[in-house]
Design a protein around this motif. Structure first.
Motif, PDB file in Angstrom:
ATOM      1  N   ILE A 191       0.852  -1.189   0.000  1.00 15.49           N
ATOM      2  CA  ILE A 191       0.000   0.000   0.000  1.00 15.49           C
ATOM      3  C   ILE A 191       0.888   1.238   0.000  1.00 15.49           C
ATOM      4  O   ILE A 191       1.777   1.377   0.842  1.00 15.49           O
ATOM      5  CB  ILE A 191      -0.907   0.020   1.242  1.00 15.49           C
ATOM      6  CG1 ILE A 191      -1.832  -1.201   1.252  1.00 15.49           C
ATOM      7  CG2 ILE A 191      -1.725   1.304   1.292  1.00 15.49           C
ATOM      8  CD1 ILE A 191      -2.607  -1.350   2.547  1.00 15.49           C
ATOM      9  N   SER A 192       0.673   2.130  -0.959  1.00 15.78           N
ATOM     10  CA  SER A 192       1.552   3.300  -1.040  1.00 15.78           C
ATOM     11  C   SER A 192       0.871   4.440  -1.782  1.00 15.78           C
ATOM     12  O   SER A 192      -0.129   4.251  -2.484  1.00 15.78           O
ATOM     13  CB  SER A 192       2.860   2.941  -1.749  1.00 15.78           C
ATOM     14  OG  SER A 192       2.619   2.555  -3.086  1.00 15.78           O
ATOM     15  N   SER A 193       1.452   5.611  -1.630  1.00 23.67           N
ATOM     16  CA  SER A 193       1.022   6.810  -2.338  1.00 23.67           C
ATOM     17  C   SER A 193       2.257   7.643  -2.677  1.00 23.67           C
ATOM     18  O   SER A 193       3.112   7.854  -1.819  1.00 23.67           O
ATOM     19  CB  SER A 193       0.061   7.637  -1.476  1.00 23.67           C
ATOM     20  OG  SER A 193      -0.311   8.839  -2.131  1.00 23.67           O
ATOM     21  N   THR A 194       2.361   8.079  -3.922  1.00 24.85           N
ATOM     22  CA  THR A 194       3.505   8.871  -4.376  1.00 24.85           C
ATOM     23  C   THR A 194       3.001  10.137  -5.062  1.00 24.85           C
ATOM     24  O   THR A 194       2.062  10.089  -5.860  1.00 24.85           O
ATOM     25  CB  THR A 194       4.372   8.070  -5.367  1.00 24.85           C
ATOM     26  OG1 THR A 194       4.806   6.867  -4.745  1.00 24.85           O
ATOM     27  CG2 THR A 194       5.582   8.874  -5.807  1.00 24.85           C
ATOM     28  N   ILE A 195       3.635  11.271  -4.740  1.00 27.94           N
ATOM     29  CA  ILE A 195       3.207  12.537  -5.335  1.00 27.94           C
ATOM     30  C   ILE A 195       4.394  13.483  -5.454  1.00 27.94           C
ATOM     31  O   ILE A 195       5.339  13.425  -4.657  1.00 27.94           O
ATOM     32  CB  ILE A 195       2.088  13.190  -4.489  1.00 27.94           C
ATOM     33  CG1 ILE A 195       1.454  14.372  -5.235  1.00 27.94           C
ATOM     34  CG2 ILE A 195       2.600  13.600  -3.128  1.00 27.94           C
ATOM     35  CD1 ILE A 195       0.188  14.886  -4.590  1.00 27.94           C
ATOM     36  N   SER A 196       4.367  14.338  -6.471  1.00 29.27           N
ATOM     37  CA  SER A 196       5.353  15.407  -6.638  1.00 29.27           C
ATOM     38  C   SER A 196       4.656  16.758  -6.495  1.00 29.27           C
ATOM     39  O   SER A 196       3.611  16.995  -7.105  1.00 29.27           O
ATOM     40  CB  SER A 196       6.019  15.324  -8.019  1.00 29.27           C
ATOM     41  OG  SER A 196       6.844  14.187  -8.119  1.00 29.27           O
ATOM     42  N   ILE A 197       5.231  17.631  -5.667  1.00 24.35           N
ATOM     43  CA  ILE A 197       4.677  18.959  -5.438  1.00 24.35           C
ATOM     44  C   ILE A 197       5.613  19.982  -6.083  1.00 24.35           C
ATOM     45  O   ILE A 197       6.752  20.144  -5.640  1.00 24.35           O
ATOM     46  CB  ILE A 197       4.538  19.247  -3.937  1.00 24.35           C
ATOM     47  CG1 ILE A 197       3.733  18.138  -3.248  1.00 24.35           C
ATOM     48  CG2 ILE A 197       3.886  20.601  -3.710  1.00 24.35           C
ATOM     49  CD1 ILE A 197       3.705  18.261  -1.742  1.00 24.35           C
ATOM     50  N   PRO A 198       5.189  20.664  -7.137  1.00 23.75           N
ATOM     51  CA  PRO A 198       6.075  21.621  -7.808  1.00 23.75           C
ATOM     52  C   PRO A 198       6.364  22.846  -6.947  1.00 23.75           C
ATOM     53  O   PRO A 198       5.531  23.270  -6.142  1.00 23.75           O
ATOM     54  CB  PRO A 198       5.284  22.000  -9.060  1.00 23.75           C
ATOM     55  CG  PRO A 198       3.854  21.740  -8.711  1.00 23.75           C
ATOM     56  CD  PRO A 198       3.867  20.574  -7.779  1.00 23.75           C
ATOM     57  N   ASN A 199       7.585  23.383  -7.116  1.00 25.92           N
ATOM     58  CA  ASN A 199       8.011  24.632  -6.473  1.00 25.92           C
ATOM     59  C   ASN A 199       8.014  24.561  -4.952  1.00 25.92           C
ATOM     60  O   ASN A 199       7.988  25.589  -4.283  1.00 25.92           O
ATOM     61  CB  ASN A 199       7.130  25.814  -6.913  1.00 25.92           C
ATOM     62  CG  ASN A 199       6.995  25.915  -8.407  1.00 25.92           C
ATOM     63  OD1 ASN A 199       5.900  25.970  -8.931  1.00 25.92           O
ATOM     64  ND2 ASN A 199       8.115  25.903  -9.110  1.00 25.92           N
ATOM     65  N   ALA A 200       8.026  23.373  -4.398  1.00 25.61           N
ATOM     66  CA  ALA A 200       8.012  23.261  -2.942  1.00 25.61           C
ATOM     67  C   ALA A 200       9.398  22.847  -2.455  1.00 25.61           C
ATOM     68  O   ALA A 200      10.041  22.018  -3.076  1.00 25.61           O
ATOM     69  CB  ALA A 200       6.980  22.223  -2.509  1.00 25.61           C
TER      70      ALA A 200
END
Length: 245
Positions: A105-114
């Motif tokens: 179970i996993s979640s992956t995300i990219s947050i720009p300019n952070a």
């Protein structure tokens, strides 16, 4: 989910004790299961304290403090083993069960300019990954047997490992860190089990697992400090087979 729990409660308390029984659910059992972790909620509360003399982050971020509060969702495979013991009195079946589950179970995300936003960190990204590596539970079970069909509710203690990976990509390069936390929480759910023979049964089960909140503290080579707290909950849908002794 509430309907499933209600059905299990009706099965335990609302069926006449005179229902004819020929199959006996009493005794030890063990088996295997597989399924899916769904609607996993990873609630993140984090802060990054950038060192004033940072060699990684852009100059406008030096000495700054940057909080983040976000929620992320994910899913993934779960599978494992279970073992337990039942006692039957008429149609009422009471017991206890332990299980050990592996999980992706996993979640992956990219947050720009952070961190810092587009004005101060135009080339920046923050990559975040949350995951449940494994979990184990110790549960009570209470149900009603309609001969070879057992309908039950279950609940107890859950224990598992939550992982957190973070990668800051900024103008000065990349900063990576990984951390994990072992958590204790709770689990509840309901299911149905059918005895195909006196020794083999199959079942399906829903459960909700809450591993609570864990803290992750990291330091970087340039003196920057990262702190995070992650609350983790998820649903589990799984099917299994048991062998009775």
């Amino acid at each position: 989910m509430k309907k499933l729990v209600l059905c299990a409660a009706v099965a335990v308390f609302g069926v006449p004790a005179a229902y004819a029984q020929s199959h006996d659910w009493s005794g030890w059992y063990g088996g295997i299961n597989a399924g899916e972790g769904r609607e996993a909620d990873f609630d993140l509360s984090a802060v990054l304290e950038v060192d004033p003399a940072t060699s990684f982050f852009p100059a406008p971020l030096a000495g700054g403090t940057f909080p983040t509060n976000r929620s992320f969702s994910g899913d993934g495979f779960v599978g494992g083993v279970q073992w337990g013991y039942n006692v039957q009195n008429g149609g009422l079946v009471l017991g206890g069960e332990l299980d050990l589950q592996t999980s992706d179970i996993s979640s992956t995300i990219s947050i720009p300019n952070a961190p810092g936003g587009a004005a101060n960190n135009p080339d920046g990204f923050t990559d975040l990954k949350f995951g449940v590596d494994y979990f184990t539970t110790a549960r009570a079970r209470a149900g009603y047997a309609f001969d070879r069909l057992l309908v039950y509710g279950t609940g107890g203690i859950a224990y598992g490992k939550v992982e957190f990976d973070r990668n800051y990509r900024v103008a000065g390069g990349e900063i990576r860190d990984s951390a994990s936390s072992n958590r204790t929480g709770w689990i509840y759910g309901a299911g149905a089990e059918f005895a195909m023979t006196d020794r083999i049964s199959v079942r399906g089960e829903y459960s909700r697992v809450d591993l609570g909140s864990g803290s992750f503290d990291t330091s970087y080579s340039d003196g920057t400090i990262g702190r995070a707290s992650i609350d983790t909950e998820f649903d589990v849908l799984r099917a299994g087979v048991n062998f009775h002794f």
